[in-house]
Design an enzyme around this catalytic site. Sequence first.
Site, PDB file in Angstrom:
ATOM      1  CE  LYS A 157     -16.483 -40.578  -9.160  1.00 41.94           C
ATOM      2  NZ  LYS A 157     -16.224 -39.448 -10.095  1.00 41.94           N
ATOM      3  NE  ARG A 196     -10.409 -41.740  -9.300  1.00 41.34           N
ATOM      4  CZ  ARG A 196     -11.076 -40.982  -8.418  1.00 41.34           C
ATOM      5  NH1 ARG A 196     -11.377 -41.442  -7.241  1.00 41.34           N
ATOM      6  NH2 ARG A 196     -11.445 -39.782  -8.770  1.00 41.34           N
ATOM      7  NE  ARG A 212     -15.344 -31.081  -7.479  1.00 47.56           N
ATOM      8  CZ  ARG A 212     -15.113 -32.356  -7.738  1.00 47.56           C
ATOM      9  NH1 ARG A 212     -15.992 -33.281  -7.411  1.00 47.56           N
ATOM     10  NH2 ARG A 212     -14.002 -32.716  -8.339  1.00 47.56           N
ATOM     11  NE  ARG A 230     -11.373 -31.961  -5.022  1.00 45.00           N
ATOM     12  CZ  ARG A 230     -11.943 -33.109  -5.398  1.00 45.00           C
ATOM     13  NH1 ARG A 230     -13.179 -33.404  -5.016  1.00 45.00           N
ATOM     14  NH2 ARG A 230     -11.297 -33.960  -6.153  1.00 45.00           N
ATOM     15  NE  ARG A 253      -9.187 -35.046 -10.545  1.00 45.14           N
ATOM     16  CZ  ARG A 253     -10.163 -34.471  -9.854  1.00 45.14           C
ATOM     17  NH1 ARG A 253     -10.290 -33.159  -9.854  1.00 45.14           N
ATOM     18  NH2 ARG A 253     -11.006 -35.205  -9.176  1.00 45.14           N
TER      19      ARG A 253
HETATM   20  P1  ADP Z   1     -17.657 -36.424  -8.448  1.00 46.54           P
HETATM   21  O1  ADP Z   1     -17.885 -36.921  -7.043  1.00 46.54           O
HETATM   22  O2  ADP Z   1     -18.101 -37.401  -9.497  1.00 46.54           O
HETATM   23  O3  ADP Z   1     -16.261 -35.933  -8.678  1.00 46.54           O
HETATM   24  P2  ADP Z   1     -19.390 -34.206  -7.611  1.00 46.54           P
HETATM   25  O4  ADP Z   1     -20.561 -34.928  -7.032  1.00 46.54           O
HETATM   26  O5  ADP Z   1     -18.457 -33.532  -6.665  1.00 46.54           O
HETATM   27  O6  ADP Z   1     -18.593 -35.153  -8.650  1.00 46.54           O
HETATM   28  O7  ADP Z   1     -19.973 -33.140  -8.665  1.00 46.54           O
HETATM   29  C1  ADP Z   1     -19.092 -32.278  -9.402  1.00 46.54           C
HETATM   30  C2  ADP Z   1     -19.684 -30.867  -9.466  1.00 46.54           C
HETATM   31  O8  ADP Z   1     -20.844 -30.863 -10.299  1.00 46.54           O
HETATM   32  C3  ADP Z   1     -20.130 -30.324  -8.113  1.00 46.54           C
HETATM   33  O9  ADP Z   1     -19.878 -28.943  -8.084  1.00 46.54           O
HETATM   34  C4  ADP Z   1     -21.630 -30.622  -8.077  1.00 46.54           C
HETATM   35  O10 ADP Z   1     -22.331 -29.684  -7.264  1.00 46.54           O
HETATM   36  C5  ADP Z   1     -22.010 -30.492  -9.555  1.00 46.54           C
HETATM   37  N1  ADP Z   1     -23.056 -31.452  -9.968  1.00 46.54           N
HETATM   38  C6  ADP Z   1     -23.231 -32.740  -9.547  1.00 46.54           C
HETATM   39  N2  ADP Z   1     -24.289 -33.309 -10.183  1.00 46.54           N
HETATM   40  C7  ADP Z   1     -24.783 -32.365 -11.035  1.00 46.54           C
HETATM   41  C8  ADP Z   1     -25.874 -32.341 -11.967  1.00 46.54           C
HETATM   42  N3  ADP Z   1     -26.647 -33.415 -12.159  1.00 46.54           N
HETATM   43  N4  ADP Z   1     -26.058 -31.205 -12.670  1.00 46.54           N
HETATM   44  C9  ADP Z   1     -25.262 -30.110 -12.483  1.00 46.54           C
HETATM   45  N5  ADP Z   1     -24.234 -30.079 -11.619  1.00 46.54           N
HETATM   46  C10 ADP Z   1     -23.979 -31.183 -10.903  1.00 46.54           C
HETATM   47  P1  AMP Z   2     -12.054 -37.664  -5.946  1.00 40.98           P
HETATM   48  O1  AMP Z   2     -12.382 -36.927  -4.692  1.00 40.98           O
HETATM   49  O2  AMP Z   2     -12.766 -38.989  -6.057  1.00 40.98           O
HETATM   50  O3  AMP Z   2     -12.227 -36.816  -7.182  1.00 40.98           O
HETATM   51  O4  AMP Z   2     -10.502 -38.042  -5.863  1.00 40.98           O
HETATM   52  C1  AMP Z   2      -9.504 -37.023  -5.817  1.00 40.98           C
HETATM   53  C2  AMP Z   2      -8.141 -37.644  -6.073  1.00 40.98           C
HETATM   54  O5  AMP Z   2      -7.826 -38.589  -5.039  1.00 40.98           O
HETATM   55  C3  AMP Z   2      -7.991 -38.424  -7.383  1.00 40.98           C
HETATM   56  O6  AMP Z   2      -7.713 -37.585  -8.496  1.00 40.98           O
HETATM   57  C4  AMP Z   2      -6.816 -39.341  -7.032  1.00 40.98           C
HETATM   58  O7  AMP Z   2      -5.572 -38.653  -7.066  1.00 40.98           O
HETATM   59  C5  AMP Z   2      -7.105 -39.690  -5.569  1.00 40.98           C
HETATM   60  N1  AMP Z   2      -7.942 -40.909  -5.452  1.00 40.98           N
HETATM   61  C6  AMP Z   2      -9.203 -40.987  -4.959  1.00 40.98           C
HETATM   62  N2  AMP Z   2      -9.648 -42.246  -5.007  1.00 40.98           N
HETATM   63  C7  AMP Z   2      -8.656 -42.997  -5.554  1.00 40.98           C
HETATM   64  C8  AMP Z   2      -8.523 -44.359  -5.909  1.00 40.98           C
HETATM   65  N3  AMP Z   2      -9.510 -45.255  -5.717  1.00 40.98           N
HETATM   66  N4  AMP Z   2      -7.347 -44.763  -6.458  1.00 40.98           N
HETATM   67  C9  AMP Z   2      -6.352 -43.900  -6.664  1.00 40.98           C
HETATM   68  N5  AMP Z   2      -6.417 -42.596  -6.395  1.00 40.98           N
HETATM   69  C10 AMP Z   2      -7.556 -42.133  -5.843  1.00 40.98           C
END
Ligand code: ADP
Ligand code: AMP
Length: 214
Positions: free
Chosen positions: A13, A88, A127, A160, A171
């Site tokens: 995302k 969420r 990541r 992280r 999660r």
């Molecule tokens: P989210 O915001 O949904 O938690 P991220 O955008 O941080 O996810 O992506 C999670 C991990 O996967 C990151 O390390 C990112 O670089 C990698 N990633 C994102 N999109 C792709 C893809 N299409 N193919 C492979 N790896 C990806």
């Molecule tokens: P993210 O960076 O989107 O993966 O979010 C990391 C963490 O932040 C999640 O696992 C939750 O603990 C918290 N968080 C982020 N967005 C929300 C939301 N909209 N509602 C509740 N918790 C959130």
Amino acid sequence: MKIIMLGAPGAGKGTQAKQIAAKYQIPHISTGDIFRANIKNGTELGKKAKTYMDQGALVPDELTCDLVMDRIQQEDCKNGFVLDGFPRTIPQAEALDAALTKIGQTMDYAIDVDVPDENIVNRMSGRRACLNCGATYHIVFNPTKVEGKCDACGNDTVLRDDDKPETVQKRLSVYHEQTQPLIDYYKKQNILKSVDGTLPMDDVFAAIVDILGE
Ligand code: ADP
Ligand code: AMP
């Protein structure tokens, strides 16, 4: 253009939201980034949020909704925004709809980045995040030029705390219980679009541009 990014943690995302924000010139609003910035700055909100985040739980709606409602009413959001990680829960989605209805607006798109659970654990363990500027990398799929250093600002990149495998499982189950129902919620509103999030990043983005238009 007002867009919501849906999908499991690690689906991509944030990766896609950053590109959408750059192409369509709208702010990228990530609640996870907002919480992490608060943790880094040692604010009261950060202290409260951290206890939930470290366990892989959601931060309560009371701490989350007002924050987003204030943010989307700022001047830079007047031409739209891309929400990443919010809503969420169904109550968060209802709070968003209610706030927009008050100002005569609605969301335009909810884009579900679809990735099966089996791929998620790999994504999250690889990541790496820069806690200084928020950039995200992957050790295999999107590595930094210099190992362990952010391309954008040169600070260290880290795994992280909540990307450790035990927390990722938690999660994912929270996602299935509380967030996945939003797919139906937005399907009913006729604004749901799905993209295959297992494709390479550029192909996922191309699919999103097909939906949003050039
Ligand atoms: P989210 O915001 O949904 O938690 P991220 O955008 O941080 O996810 O992506 C999670 C991990 O996967 C990151 O390390 C990112 O670089 C990698 N990633 C994102 N999109 C792709 C893809 N299409 N193919 C492979 N790896 C990806
Ligand atoms: P993210 O960076 O989107 O993966 O979010 C990391 C963490 O932040 C999640 O696992 C939750 O603990 C918290 N968080 C982020 N967005 C929300 C939301 N909209 N509602 C509740 N918790 C959130």
